[in-house]
Design an enzyme around this catalytic site. Structure first.
Site, PDB file in Angstrom:
ATOM      1  N   LEU A 183       0.828  -1.204   0.000  1.00  0.00           N
ATOM      2  CA  LEU A 183       0.000   0.000   0.000  1.00  0.00           C
ATOM      3  C   LEU A 183       0.868   1.262   0.000  1.00  0.00           C
ATOM      4  O   LEU A 183       0.608   2.214  -0.750  1.00  0.00           O
ATOM      5  CB  LEU A 183      -0.931  -0.033   1.213  1.00  0.00           C
ATOM      6  CG  LEU A 183      -1.938   1.101   1.315  1.00  0.00           C
ATOM      7  CD1 LEU A 183      -3.292   0.559   1.777  1.00  0.00           C
ATOM      8  CD2 LEU A 183      -1.455   2.153   2.307  1.00  0.00           C
TER       9      LEU A 183
ATOM     10  N   GLN B  64       2.337   2.120  -3.329  1.00  0.00           N
ATOM     11  CA  GLN B  64       1.375   2.733  -4.234  1.00  0.00           C
ATOM     12  C   GLN B  64       1.009   4.146  -3.786  1.00  0.00           C
ATOM     13  O   GLN B  64       0.828   5.044  -4.614  1.00  0.00           O
ATOM     14  CB  GLN B  64       0.104   1.882  -4.310  1.00  0.00           C
ATOM     15  CG  GLN B  64      -0.946   2.403  -5.270  1.00  0.00           C
ATOM     16  CD  GLN B  64      -0.476   2.439  -6.707  1.00  0.00           C
ATOM     17  OE1 GLN B  64       0.435   1.700  -7.090  1.00  0.00           O
ATOM     18  NE2 GLN B  64      -1.078   3.300  -7.518  1.00  0.00           N
ATOM     19  N   GLU B  65       0.896   4.364  -2.501  1.00  0.00           N
ATOM     20  CA  GLU B  65       0.457   5.654  -1.979  1.00  0.00           C
ATOM     21  C   GLU B  65       1.494   6.756  -2.190  1.00  0.00           C
ATOM     22  O   GLU B  65       1.171   7.843  -2.655  1.00  0.00           O
ATOM     23  CB  GLU B  65       0.149   5.543  -0.478  1.00  0.00           C
ATOM     24  CG  GLU B  65      -1.170   4.876  -0.147  1.00  0.00           C
ATOM     25  CD  GLU B  65      -2.363   5.793  -0.380  1.00  0.00           C
ATOM     26  OE1 GLU B  65      -2.169   6.958  -0.753  1.00  0.00           O
ATOM     27  OE2 GLU B  65      -3.498   5.326  -0.198  1.00  0.00           O
ATOM     28  N   SER B  66       2.732   6.503  -1.799  1.00  0.00           N
ATOM     29  CA  SER B  66       3.715   7.590  -1.739  1.00  0.00           C
ATOM     30  C   SER B  66       5.044   7.272  -2.398  1.00  0.00           C
ATOM     31  O   SER B  66       5.886   8.169  -2.504  1.00  0.00           O
ATOM     32  CB  SER B  66       3.974   7.957  -0.274  1.00  0.00           C
ATOM     33  OG  SER B  66       4.623   6.874   0.389  1.00  0.00           O
TER      34      SER B  66
ATOM     35  N   TYR C  33      -5.712   1.413  -8.273  1.00  0.00           N
ATOM     36  CA  TYR C  33      -5.074   1.378  -6.949  1.00  0.00           C
ATOM     37  C   TYR C  33      -5.158  -0.026  -6.344  1.00  0.00           C
ATOM     38  O   TYR C  33      -4.151  -0.576  -5.880  1.00  0.00           O
ATOM     39  CB  TYR C  33      -5.761   2.395  -6.055  1.00  0.00           C
ATOM     40  CG  TYR C  33      -5.268   2.470  -4.637  1.00  0.00           C
ATOM     41  CD1 TYR C  33      -4.263   3.364  -4.280  1.00  0.00           C
ATOM     42  CD2 TYR C  33      -5.826   1.679  -3.630  1.00  0.00           C
ATOM     43  CE1 TYR C  33      -3.819   3.456  -2.963  1.00  0.00           C
ATOM     44  CE2 TYR C  33      -5.390   1.762  -2.324  1.00  0.00           C
ATOM     45  CZ  TYR C  33      -4.383   2.650  -1.991  1.00  0.00           C
ATOM     46  OH  TYR C  33      -3.945   2.732  -0.686  1.00  0.00           O
TER      47      TYR C  33
END
Length: 646
Positions: free
Chosen positions: A494, A497-499, A606
């Site tokens: 996660l 993918q997020e940052s 996502y």
């Protein structure tokens, strides 16, 4: 690249039915912003950042004033670019015909071969196209390296059609996404229509493409390129508007009257209704699409309509329709995304055509992505990490002096990631796999972790997945996930993918840090776990960010039946939305089908990326083959229940 809103075609005064309807109420007059007070920051880096902002707003006076104070700035090419660029575009982002050609030519000669020169050439091509200076355009266009601007491509085609060439086939391939059309593409459509390389039906289709994406003004401008569009164009436009708000109402209208459309046009109308019904996860979407398939008219279906035709069939479990819908897809669209190869293989398998299905799976099983992994599992394998290729210290050190990387580092120091990424990626062009891995390792050593990941992601034959799937802050992550009983591989998947591990990453919505936690969510979680002294400023601390992010992720996971698929969607879109999406399921579906039919395109991508990442992380951590299918699980229908989570 899109340069803003679009001007009405010069000299057109007539207003026909469709264009009047679409343009009604639109304001075309552009107001210039009030001039700013000429405050010049004393710090050169602050002045440079202000210059960049002036260039973004196309404020030529302020850009001139700021650039005059930056004579010895260490990135002179960007100082000059930011000074010249506002002279090429007006305050609305539209190309100016009175741009300073001599300054542009001198810039291109001085910085030939640099990333910023290609950016300047892109800008200048828009000016030359707007000016219809085809001699100048034709001289510069072959030197444009990236060719990533649809409007420039439209001008290139316009130049050719004005020389008497037939560009109808290339125009159809170029004109697929109205988001990027700009003035040049509207101009091209009008010229093709006048020269009979584009029919009235083609123009009406382009207007409808824009309308489907809710670009109402653009749709009207495209429609206005025809002297007298037919009533069928008006009818289809009305159906699009109706279907966007209420697909059932649009379906009733079509079923009652046929709307006076030809069979092909009626098929296109049913396709539009099917698209909007499918995006609302309405079970009737499949029936609307069946009507479309029975009538034909596939050539008038947008890419969105064609893709959602497959998704609607997947959600209803109609494998015959899945196969038929993919077979009728535009070939370029079908080839662009491995999703359609995978689902076509599954449809063939459902029909007992196992050998053909295996061929489809084999064609993408080597890809390191969501559908490559799923195809690999269909062949009886699981996700494993490929052998690691290593590079020497000398290889890594050779990257230190590359000018693009040096410029990129300066931009990253200023937190100007857009320019930094442009320079970094430009330097990667033409690199071998070994050079890419050396560049990725260099990025890791200087703590540009997102560049390490993205650079390692580019290799084709030699790989280092320890760089593709970095695990920074390992002790913090292990402790935080252990404390709440969370899967460490999923949490890393996660964050990747997020940052991309950028600690100071901020989204446009205000999400912050490694786990992109929203301020209100952070306050909620801090209160729940008893962090009494919390303030939002603490989110820049990796420890605080990870603790609050993992706690919230665990809350979402628990709230959504401990499903990785639902919880990944909930972390991105809010936990209430996956509950709504599953409530309309006609039956239990495999997680991959649920993921593919998520209505939000951002959340859909996502979820796929997070769970693909998590599977690779698990393989790296355990040293054992992993199953993406098992991680996706099965999603059963359920009634919507309220959630207290933000």
């Amino acid at each position: 690249m899109l340069k803003g809103v679009y001007l009405q075609r010069a000299g057109r005064v007539a207003c026909v039915a469709l264009s009047c309807m679409l343009l009604a109420g639109s304001a075309f007059a552009q107001k210039r912003p009030q001039p700013q007070a000429a405050v010049i920051p004393g710090n050169p880096d602050d002045a440079f950042t202000a210059l960049r902002e002036a260039a973004r707003k196309n404020d030529a006076d302020r850009a001139n004033a700021l650039s005059a104070t930056l004579v010895d700035y260490p990135i002179p090419s960007y100082v000059e670019y930011f000074r010249i660029k506002p002279q090429l575009f007006d305050a609305s982002g539209l190309a100016r015909v009175d741009a300073p050609d001599d300054q542009v030519r001198a810039f291109l000669q001085r910085y030939q071969g640099d990333a910023i020169a290609d950016r300047m050439r892109n800008d200048w091509l828009l000016v030359l196209g707007k000016r219809h200076d085809w001699n100048g355009f034709d001289a510069e266009y072959p030197k444009f390296v990236l060719k990533d601007d649809t409007q420039v491509e439209c001008y290139a085609l316009l130049s050719r059609v004005l020389k008497g060439q037939d560009v109808s086939a290339q125009a159809r391939s170029t004109l697929t996404d109205p988001r990027y059309y700009g003035e040049g593409c509207v101009d091209l459509i009008g010229t093709l229509a006048q020269g009979r390389q584009m029919s009235a039906a083609d123009v009406a289709y382009q207007a409808r493409l824009a309308l489907e994406q809710n670009y109402v003004t653009l749709a009207g401008k495209i429609a206005a390129t025809l002297p007298a569009p037919g009533a069928d164009g008006d009818t289809l436009a009305m159906v699009v508007k109706m279907a966007r708000n209420d697909p059932r109402q649009a379906a009733a209208y079509l079923a009652a009257s046929g709307a006076g459309l030809s069979p092909e046009q009626l098929g296109a109308a049913w396709g539009v209704v099917g698209q909007f019904a499918a995006k609302k996860l309405m079970p009737e979407a499949v029936d609307y699409y069946r009507r479309q398939l029975s009538l034909g008219g596939n050539q008038w279906l947008s890419d969105d309509t064609q893709e959602w035709r497959v998704r609607a069939a997947l959600r209803q479990g109609d494998w015959s329709m899945v196969r038929q819908a993919i077979e009728q897809m535009r070939p370029e669209l079908r080839a662009k995304d491995p999703a359609w190869t995978y689902w076509y293989g599954r449809a063939l398998k459902a029909a007992g055509r196992n050998d053909e299905a295996q061929q489809q799976f084999q064609s993408i099983a080597g890809q390191f992505n969501f559908y490559g992994q799923l195809a690999n599992e269909e062949l009886g394998n699981r996700t494993v990490v490929p052998p690691r290729a290593t590079v020497s210290d000398a290889d890594v050190d050779s990257m230190r002096a590359r000018p693009g990387f040096l410029r990129a580092q300066k931009f990253y120091d200023l937190n100007l990631r857009f320019e930094g990424n442009r320079e970094w990626n430009w330097e990667l062009r033409g690199m071998t796999d070994r050079q890419l891995l050396a560049a990725a390792e260099y990025a890791r050593r200087i703590e540009l972790l997102d560049r390490a990941v993205n650079t390692a992601d580019r290799t084709q034959a030699e790989h280092d997945f320890s760089l593709r799937f970095l695990m920074p802050y390992r002790d913090l992550m292990q402790r935080a996930t252990d404390d709440v009983g969370l899967d460490l591989a999923w949490a890393y998947g996660l964050i990747r993918q997020e940052s991309r591990f950028i600690m100071n990453a901020r989204s446009s919505a205000g999400a912050h840090g490694l786990m992109q936690v929203m301020p209100a969510t952070a306050r909620y979680v801090a209160r729940k776990i008893g962090m009494a002294d919390f303030s939002p400023s603490m989110m820049g601390d990796p420890n605080i960010n990870i603790v609050l992010g993992t706690n919230y992720l665990n809350m979402v996971f628990t709230d959504l039946d401990s499903s990785y698929t639902l919880a990944s969607a909930g972390y991105n879109a809010g936990p209430g939305r996956p509950k709504n999406w599953r409530s309309s399921l006609p039956r239990a579906v495999e997680g991959a089908i649920f993921a593919e039919t998520i209505p939000f395109s951002e959340t859909r991508g996502y979820v796929k990326n997070v769970l693909s990442n998590a599977t690779y992380y698990a393989a790296l951590m355990s040293g054992r083959p992993q199953s993406l299918k098992a991680r996706l699980g099965t999603i059963a229908p359920s009634t919507v229940t309220a959630t207290n989570l933000p």
